[in-house]
Design a protein around this motif. Sequence first.
Motif, PDB file in Angstrom:
ATOM      1  N   ILE A 244     -29.522  48.283 -38.157  1.00 25.45           N
ATOM      2  CA  ILE A 244     -29.457  48.300 -39.630  1.00 25.45           C
ATOM      3  C   ILE A 244     -28.918  49.651 -40.112  1.00 25.45           C
ATOM      4  CG2 ILE A 244     -30.829  48.252 -41.758  1.00 25.45           C
ATOM      5  CD1 ILE A 244     -32.695  46.294 -40.351  1.00 25.45           C
ATOM      6  N   ILE A 245     -29.473  50.752 -39.541  1.00 23.89           N
ATOM      7  CA  ILE A 245     -29.058  52.092 -39.993  1.00 23.89           C
ATOM      8  C   ILE A 245     -27.573  52.320 -39.683  1.00 23.89           C
ATOM      9  CG2 ILE A 245     -29.402  54.585 -39.653  1.00 23.89           C
ATOM     10  CD1 ILE A 245     -32.390  53.914 -39.253  1.00 23.89           C
ATOM     11  N   SER A 246     -27.152  51.947 -38.446  1.00 27.81           N
ATOM     12  CA  SER A 246     -25.737  52.176 -38.098  1.00 27.81           C
ATOM     13  C   SER A 246     -24.833  51.381 -39.024  1.00 27.81           C
ATOM     14  CB  SER A 246     -25.417  51.760 -36.676  1.00 27.81           C
ATOM     15  OG  SER A 246     -26.472  51.983 -35.851  1.00 27.81           O
ATOM     16  N   TYR A 247     -25.229  50.153 -39.310  1.00 24.58           N
ATOM     17  CA  TYR A 247     -24.402  49.312 -40.181  1.00 24.58           C
ATOM     18  C   TYR A 247     -24.291  49.944 -41.571  1.00 24.58           C
ATOM     19  CZ  TYR A 247     -23.184  45.416 -43.202  1.00 24.58           C
ATOM     20  OH  TYR A 247     -22.596  44.628 -44.150  1.00 24.58           O
ATOM     21  N   THR A 248     -25.465  50.382 -42.109  1.00 31.26           N
ATOM     22  CA  THR A 248     -25.455  50.982 -43.455  1.00 31.26           C
ATOM     23  C   THR A 248     -24.573  52.228 -43.465  1.00 31.26           C
ATOM     24  OG1 THR A 248     -27.740  50.292 -43.530  1.00 31.26           O
ATOM     25  CG2 THR A 248     -26.997  51.650 -45.345  1.00 31.26           C
ATOM     26  N   LEU A 249     -24.725  53.081 -42.416  1.00 24.85           N
ATOM     27  CA  LEU A 249     -23.935  54.312 -42.377  1.00 24.85           C
ATOM     28  C   LEU A 249     -22.441  54.007 -42.297  1.00 24.85           C
ATOM     29  CD1 LEU A 249     -26.040  56.685 -40.111  1.00 24.85           C
ATOM     30  CD2 LEU A 249     -25.778  56.724 -42.576  1.00 24.85           C
TER      31      LEU A 249
ATOM     32  N   LEU B 251     -12.062  58.568 -51.094  1.00 28.43           N
ATOM     33  CA  LEU B 251     -11.273  59.774 -50.833  1.00 28.43           C
ATOM     34  C   LEU B 251      -9.790  59.424 -50.782  1.00 28.43           C
ATOM     35  CD1 LEU B 251     -12.024  62.728 -50.332  1.00 28.43           C
ATOM     36  CD2 LEU B 251     -11.638  62.328 -47.924  1.00 28.43           C
ATOM     37  N   SER B 252      -9.512  58.278 -50.135  1.00 27.55           N
ATOM     38  CA  SER B 252      -8.101  57.912 -50.022  1.00 27.55           C
ATOM     39  C   SER B 252      -7.523  57.566 -51.400  1.00 27.55           C
ATOM     40  CB  SER B 252      -7.948  56.794 -49.002  1.00 27.55           C
ATOM     41  OG  SER B 252      -7.445  55.665 -49.565  1.00 27.55           O
ATOM     42  N   GLU B 253      -8.370  56.942 -52.278  1.00 30.61           N
ATOM     43  CA  GLU B 253      -7.904  56.660 -53.652  1.00 30.61           C
ATOM     44  C   GLU B 253      -7.636  57.972 -54.388  1.00 30.61           C
ATOM     45  OE1 GLU B 253     -10.403  52.555 -54.224  1.00 30.61           O
ATOM     46  OE2 GLU B 253     -10.939  54.301 -55.430  1.00 30.61           O
ATOM     47  N   MET B 254      -8.577  58.935 -54.197  1.00 32.41           N
ATOM     48  CA  MET B 254      -8.420  60.222 -54.873  1.00 32.41           C
ATOM     49  C   MET B 254      -7.165  60.937 -54.377  1.00 32.41           C
ATOM     50  SD  MET B 254     -12.242  61.620 -54.763  1.00 32.41           S
ATOM     51  CE  MET B 254     -13.153  61.926 -56.224  1.00 32.41           C
ATOM     52  N   LYS B 255      -6.913  60.805 -53.050  1.00 37.42           N
ATOM     53  CA  LYS B 255      -5.742  61.470 -52.486  1.00 37.42           C
ATOM     54  C   LYS B 255      -4.466  60.870 -53.047  1.00 37.42           C
ATOM     55  CE  LYS B 255      -7.161  63.687 -48.296  1.00 37.42           C
ATOM     56  NZ  LYS B 255      -7.404  63.620 -46.885  1.00 37.42           N
ATOM     57  N   SER B 256      -4.444  59.532 -53.180  1.00 41.39           N
ATOM     58  CA  SER B 256      -3.207  58.955 -53.688  1.00 41.39           C
ATOM     59  C   SER B 256      -3.029  59.319 -55.161  1.00 41.39           C
ATOM     60  CB  SER B 256      -3.116  57.451 -53.437  1.00 41.39           C
ATOM     61  OG  SER B 256      -4.227  56.830 -53.935  1.00 41.39           O
ATOM     62  N   ASP B 257      -4.158  59.430 -55.909  1.00 44.02           N
ATOM     63  CA  ASP B 257      -4.071  59.918 -57.301  1.00 44.02           C
ATOM     64  C   ASP B 257      -3.469  61.315 -57.311  1.00 44.02           C
ATOM     65  OD1 ASP B 257      -5.134  57.749 -58.368  1.00 44.02           O
ATOM     66  OD2 ASP B 257      -7.049  58.630 -58.993  1.00 44.02           O
TER      67      ASP B 257
ATOM     68  N   PHE C  92     -17.302  54.089 -44.806  1.00 43.86           N
ATOM     69  CA  PHE C  92     -16.063  53.400 -45.164  1.00 43.86           C
ATOM     70  C   PHE C  92     -15.793  53.532 -46.663  1.00 43.86           C
ATOM     71  CE2 PHE C  92     -13.617  49.812 -46.629  1.00 43.86           C
ATOM     72  CZ  PHE C  92     -12.556  49.800 -45.729  1.00 43.86           C
ATOM     73  N   LEU C  93     -16.876  53.346 -47.471  1.00 46.23           N
ATOM     74  CA  LEU C  93     -16.693  53.427 -48.924  1.00 46.23           C
ATOM     75  C   LEU C  93     -16.268  54.838 -49.325  1.00 46.23           C
ATOM     76  CD1 LEU C  93     -19.699  51.299 -50.205  1.00 46.23           C
ATOM     77  CD2 LEU C  93     -17.285  50.691 -50.198  1.00 46.23           C
ATOM     78  N   ARG C  94     -16.889  55.844 -48.646  1.00 45.56           N
ATOM     79  CA  ARG C  94     -16.544  57.240 -48.952  1.00 45.56           C
ATOM     80  C   ARG C  94     -15.063  57.501 -48.626  1.00 45.56           C
ATOM     81  NH1 ARG C  94     -20.452  60.189 -45.931  1.00 45.56           N
ATOM     82  NH2 ARG C  94     -22.015  58.922 -46.944  1.00 45.56           N
ATOM     83  N   GLN C  95     -14.650  56.987 -47.450  1.00 45.07           N
ATOM     84  CA  GLN C  95     -13.252  57.177 -47.027  1.00 45.07           C
ATOM     85  C   GLN C  95     -12.299  56.515 -48.024  1.00 45.07           C
ATOM     86  OE1 GLN C  95     -11.966  58.900 -44.651  1.00 45.07           O
ATOM     87  NE2 GLN C  95     -13.946  59.604 -43.933  1.00 45.07           N
ATOM     88  N   LYS C  96     -12.728  55.321 -48.476  1.00 46.34           N
ATOM     89  CA  LYS C  96     -11.890  54.563 -49.395  1.00 46.34           C
ATOM     90  C   LYS C  96     -11.720  55.366 -50.692  1.00 46.34           C
ATOM     91  CE  LYS C  96     -11.962  50.029 -51.457  1.00 46.34           C
ATOM     92  NZ  LYS C  96     -12.830  50.132 -52.600  1.00 46.34           N
TER      93      LYS C  96
END
Length: 427
Positions: free
Chosen positions: A179-184, A195-201, A189-193
């Motif tokens: 459960i913990i590994s899945y949540t992390l 960040l990648s949105e911010m980078k493209s901005d 993934f959401l954090r990376q997503k």
Amino acid sequence: MRPLTFRLIAIITSLALIGVIFTQSFWVKNAIKHQEEQFNAKVKIALKTVANQLFDLKSDSLQREAYYCQETCTLNISGMFTPKFAVALDSLICVEFNCMGLHKEYIYGLYNEKGIILPEQNAGNFELIKNSRHNISLSCIHRSGGLHLGVYFYNQRGIVMRQLAGWIVLSVIFTLTVIISYTLTVLSFLRQKKLSEMKSDFVSNMTHEFKTPISTISLASEMLTKPQVVNDADKVKKYAAMIYNENTRLKNQVEHVLQVTAFEEQRITLNYESLDLFEALKMVGDVFDLYARESGGKVVFDNQATVKKIYTDKIHFTNVVSNLLENAVKYASPSPVIRLEARDHTFRGGNGVLISVSDNGPGISPEYQRHIFKKFYRIPTGNRHDVKGFGLGLYYVKTIAALHGGWVQINSQPGKGSRFSVFFPEK
Ligand code: ADP
């Protein structure tokens, strides 16, 4: 990965995880039930063996006299056994139950409908023993006496659980790990997503920011090649100034980006030196006072600090104050009224100087305040792109303050301006 694909995978994985947890609890519950049945079977076998052995004692003519007093038995059942019988019963139960791996966590009793006959010390537990699920009839040694042998375990569920404890603990640990590994994984993934949105901005902002000066320079330099302009000194001056200003703007922007790239690659090292606090602040304040005046405002400098010298990296210290003043001019325009203040401050027992920049701008609502120091973060303004920026200025301020062992904080209310305070500890 497309958002829809990610959402689909996340939903399927969550459902599978719930399924695994459900199956796991089902198996654990089943294992407990099975273990309990096994336990009951063991007790039954032990009791049966004891009853058989008691019957053997009675059938053996040599032994019978030592254990049973035949004369009184029909009158008074408790008088049917000799004291030796009580000892024999106790040791038989002990041996048989031990053999089955059932250790002394029980009480037993030989009883009829009137109460416990043996052992006497368990007489008070008649109800417990009688109502226990582990009972066997002893009609084989006394046909008409309604004689039974019963055993009561104080904590049968606990004993069963203890036998399974290792497996249950392992199963809980593995399930929690999954459960913990899945949540992390999902969070990362959401954090990376994000960040990648911010980078493209950031990239689109940067392109936008670079496009204007580049085309102005291109246009101005093209004009300088035209004979009618070359012969007009005023025009040459005007276009040369344009090229110079736009080039300075470009240089500053590149500098900004380079500063942050240096952070990413951990290349930043502070070159500490002793700096005159008043002079350093006055110099930056004066520069931004000029900018503010261009927009009909001003920068007021108020130095209350008793500290004269500050031990810091001159370039980064100046950049930090410049970034805050630049934001104040940018966001409070038109008519920015800005206060640059310095005063003594103590934090966690250490002395230092607190530098604040307050403005009469639009302010920042609390929901955005915790994000503005993040890399590439810009407060969403919808389709309006009137104030240019990369979302790096405050990130830079925060990083430099932290490298000095200090911090930055914001006090702001929408419509009431903002106040950014940076603490630099004394070295
Ligand atoms: P930017 O290059 O976008 O100005 P910063 O990191 O300096 O990046 O600031 C992040 C965001 O914080 C900005 O996009 C802006 O929305 C907000 N902000 C910063 N300073 C102020 C201020 N003085 N008043 C209002 N909003 C501000």
